[in-house]
Scaffold this active site. Structure first.
Site, mmCIF file in Angstrom:
data_model
loop_
_atom_site.group_PDB
_atom_site.id
_atom_site.type_symbol
_atom_site.label_atom_id
_atom_site.label_comp_id
_atom_site.label_asym_id
_atom_site.label_seq_id
_atom_site.Cartn_x
_atom_site.Cartn_y
_atom_site.Cartn_z
ATOM 1 N N ASN A 171 13.276 -5.952 10.642
ATOM 2 C CA ASN A 171 12.002 -6.686 10.572
ATOM 3 C C ASN A 171 11.746 -7.383 9.241
ATOM 4 O OD1 ASN A 171 11.548 -4.279 9.271
ATOM 5 N ND2 ASN A 171 9.589 -3.854 10.229
ATOM 6 N N LYS A 194 24.529 -3.079 3.782
ATOM 7 C CA LYS A 194 24.889 -3.127 5.207
ATOM 8 C C LYS A 194 23.652 -3.636 5.947
ATOM 9 C CE LYS A 194 26.476 -2.267 9.402
ATOM 10 N NZ LYS A 194 25.372 -2.956 10.138
ATOM 11 N N GLY A 248 14.633 3.295 11.594
ATOM 12 C CA GLY A 248 14.060 4.286 12.512
ATOM 13 C C GLY A 248 14.682 5.660 12.349
ATOM 14 N N ASP A 249 14.775 6.357 13.490
ATOM 15 C CA ASP A 249 15.285 7.746 13.515
ATOM 16 C C ASP A 249 16.660 7.913 12.883
ATOM 17 O OD1 ASP A 249 13.163 8.001 15.090
ATOM 18 O OD2 ASP A 249 14.241 8.473 16.952
ATOM 19 N N GLU A 266 12.693 5.287 4.493
ATOM 20 C CA GLU A 266 11.401 4.879 5.056
ATOM 21 C C GLU A 266 11.629 4.642 6.540
ATOM 22 O OE1 GLU A 266 8.907 2.658 6.738
ATOM 23 O OE2 GLU A 266 9.360 1.138 5.230
ATOM 24 N N ARG A 299 6.051 -3.809 12.674
ATOM 25 C CA ARG A 299 6.006 -3.400 11.264
ATOM 26 C C ARG A 299 5.788 -1.898 11.226
ATOM 27 N NH1 ARG A 299 1.138 -5.038 9.879
ATOM 28 N NH2 ARG A 299 1.442 -4.725 7.657
ATOM 29 N N CYS A 300 6.500 -1.236 10.304
ATOM 30 C CA CYS A 300 6.313 0.215 10.214
ATOM 31 C C CYS A 300 4.878 0.528 9.837
ATOM 32 C CB CYS A 300 7.290 0.815 9.223
ATOM 33 S SG CYS A 300 7.210 0.025 7.637
ATOM 34 N N THR A 301 4.225 -0.389 9.111
ATOM 35 C CA THR A 301 2.852 -0.165 8.668
ATOM 36 C C THR A 301 1.815 -0.753 9.624
ATOM 37 O OG1 THR A 301 3.149 -2.136 7.356
ATOM 38 C CG2 THR A 301 3.317 -0.055 6.178
ATOM 39 N N GLU A 393 5.716 5.207 18.603
ATOM 40 C CA GLU A 393 5.496 3.853 18.073
ATOM 41 C C GLU A 393 6.097 2.835 19.010
ATOM 42 O OE1 GLU A 393 6.715 2.939 14.025
ATOM 43 O OE2 GLU A 393 8.527 4.087 14.277
HETATM 44 O O1 G3H Z 1 8.204 -2.391 8.436
HETATM 45 C C1 G3H Z 1 8.052 -1.831 7.375
HETATM 46 C C2 G3H Z 1 7.614 -2.565 6.196
HETATM 47 O O2 G3H Z 1 7.819 -1.784 5.040
HETATM 48 C C3 G3H Z 1 6.189 -3.032 6.307
HETATM 49 O O3 G3H Z 1 5.893 -3.925 5.309
HETATM 50 O O4 G3H Z 1 3.407 -3.738 5.268
HETATM 51 O O5 G3H Z 1 4.572 -5.654 4.194
HETATM 52 O O6 G3H Z 1 4.484 -5.472 6.672
HETATM 53 P P1 G3H Z 1 4.510 -4.733 5.357
#
Ligand code: G3H
Length: 498
Positions: A171, A194, A248-249, A266, A299-301, A393
């Site tokens: 992403n 990688k 991810g996992d 992360e 996005r993870c966040t 998620e």
């Molecule tokens: O997808 C994980 C990212 O660390 C999220 O970054 O909060 O800038 O979208 P962001």
């Protein structure tokens, strides 16, 4: 200038397969094999990259190891100078790199350009921060510890780890690659990158910017290929001295298999948005749209569950629905808000969560609609804890709302998750907000705004299955060094002016 042309022509083999980067040169895999990258929008092969073998990984590791020895002796100001140069070249070539992001991960056109510019800024900031913090050490004297005279002077300095293996996610293949490359290099390490398959070509273009900046041969290397062939081989390679992974996992599996080396992980989140009765509901709705649906929720966040007090839930859901109706849905080239998700299997997974919620009686605020990898934004109201979407998620444009009757219920749901990345709370009462923030088991809590990693120099960390260690520019630099001390032993106590 288009991707793969002009200064980028040398990274492409004819007009077919992108090369990998080893020892300062762009190379073809000896096997002649390649991996296809499917455009999420057209669902046709867009690019091909080299399928590197384990033997090629071994050679890359050797180069990285020997280049690091010389790089560690390169003055800090010179390392910073090269990073500044790479940052400028990266920003200069933002359009061809953004084109790759649009075509291989369906990132909306404007966001794709923003990612590249943000990455250049990140690299420059890293150079400046590195010069400040790596030039400083500590000086300790022994008589502060009981039983000691002032006979020992202890000098500490920060030294590199060696070879850093950087594995960014699909992403943010450029930004989350440079967030590892910059700190590693300024601290005197070498790099093996990688990239994810989806996002690899964007990464290769970014690496070429570092090549053009003139970094020494072998210092930065980038291997592409199938995770099934070289994934474990890379992460368990004895030549690797540190792994920085975002994804991810897989990160959990890597952590279990990796050797005794520092890890920075992360691994996603289920970020909760707790909405109290006194919240400004227009502000909340705007943040739910931004937090839940930007880059189609990949996005993870991203906000991944809304926990709204029952008394304001009806009104909030109406406001969010009105804004969802205004989202533009379509191809990333048209800069739409909602674009196709990265792969067909991701779309299938998201659909599975939606169908589970349907069977269990969630309220659909919009009709569920999907064409290929494109999923229309969907708000699911009255979600209950027995539904998968309450915990998993989706990494897509689908957002559950759980109605709560007390703040404690919201905190309980948030803390029952196996994730602990970020969370947010909306209220006008700062005292309540602080108490809730302290009670939430997440790496970060945003008060009156959606979760986000940036600005990129802020610390960024997850608890539980969301990660190991803290990122952000300063923390990443400090994670990629070790402390070395030298102790001067004096024959007799020495006191300044004594
Ligand atoms: O997808 C994980 C990212 O660390 C999220 O970054 O909060 O800038 O979208 P962001």
């Amino acid at each position: 200038m288009a991707a793969g042309t002009g200064v980028f022509a040398e990274i492409l083999d004819g007009d077919e397969v992108y090369k990998y980067y080893h020892d300062g040169e762009w190379k073809k895999a000896a096997s002649g094999k390649s991996v296809a990258i499917v455009n999420p929008t057209t669902r046709k092969t867009q690019y091909r990259v080299q399928a590197c073998s384990q033997e090629e990984v071994n050679k890359v590791m050797e180069s990285a190891k020997s280049a690091q020895k010389a790089w560690a002796k390169t003055p800090l100001w010179k390392r910073a100078e090269l990073l500044h140069k790479a940052a400028a070249i990266l920003k200069e070539h933002k359009f061809p790199i953004a084109e790759c992001l649009v075509k291989e991960i369906a990132k909306p056109a404007k966001d794709a350009v923003t990612e590249v510019v943000r990455s250049g800024d990140l690299v420059s900031y890293t150079a400046e921060e590195g010069v400040r913090i790596l030039g400083e050490g500590k000086f300790l004297v022994s008589d502060s510890f009981p039983g000691n005279e002032r006979t020992k002077y202890c000098l500490t300095s920060k030294i590199p780890l060696g070879v850093v293996l950087a594995i960014p996610p699909f992403n943010y293949p450029v930004n989350l690659a440079v967030s590892k490359i910059g700190p590693a290099l300024i601290a005197g390490n070498s790099l093996v990158l990688k990239p994810p398959t989806q996002g690899a070509v964007s990464c290769l273009h970014m690496v070429h910017c570092f090549h053009l900046a003139g970094f020494p041969k072998g210092l930065i290397n980038c291997v592409t290929g199938k995770g099934s062939e070289i994934g474990d081989f890379l992460t368990m390679h004895p030549g690797v001295n540190c792994i920085s992974f975002t994804g991810g996992d897989t990160g959990i599996a890597i952590s279990k298999k990796a050797g005794m080396i520092p890890l920075q992980m992360e691994l996603g989140g289920k970020d909760a948005c707790i909405v109290l009765e006194d919240a400004d509901l227009d502000l909340v709705a705007a943040n739910i749209i931004k937090g839940g649906f930007s880059y189609s929720g990949q996005r993870c966040t991203a906000i991944k569950v809304v926990l709204a007090m029952e008394s304001v839930a009806d009104s909030l859901v109406e406001k969010v629905k009105a804004r969802v109706a205004k989202l533009r849905i379509g191809p990333p080239e048209d800069d739409c808000d909602i674009t196709p998700v990265v792969t067909e299997s991701s779309a299938n997974f998201i659909e599975g969560l939606v169908m589970d919620a349907k069977e269990k009686g969630a309220t659909f605020c919009q009709e569920y609609k999907r064409e290929g990898n494109l999923i229309w934004p969907l708000l699911l109201d009255n979600v209950r804890p027995d539904m998968r979407i309450a915990w998993e998620e989706p990494f897509g444009p689908v957002l559950p709302v759980i109605r709560i009757n007390s703040v404690e219920e919201g905190i309980h749901h948030c803390n029952a998750s196996n994730f602990g990345l970020q969370g947010c709370v909306f209220t006008k009462d700062i005292n309540k907000a602080m108490l809730i923030s302290d009670a939430m088991e997440t790496g970060t809590v945003q008060i009156n705004s959606a979760p986000a990693r940036g600005p990129d120099h802020f610390p960024f960390q997850g608890l539980k299955d969301s990660g190991i260690g803290s990122q952000g520019i300063t923390n990443s630099i400090n994670m990629m060094i070790k402390v070395k001390t030298t102790v001067i032993n004096l024959p007799s106590p020495s006191y300044t002016m004594g």
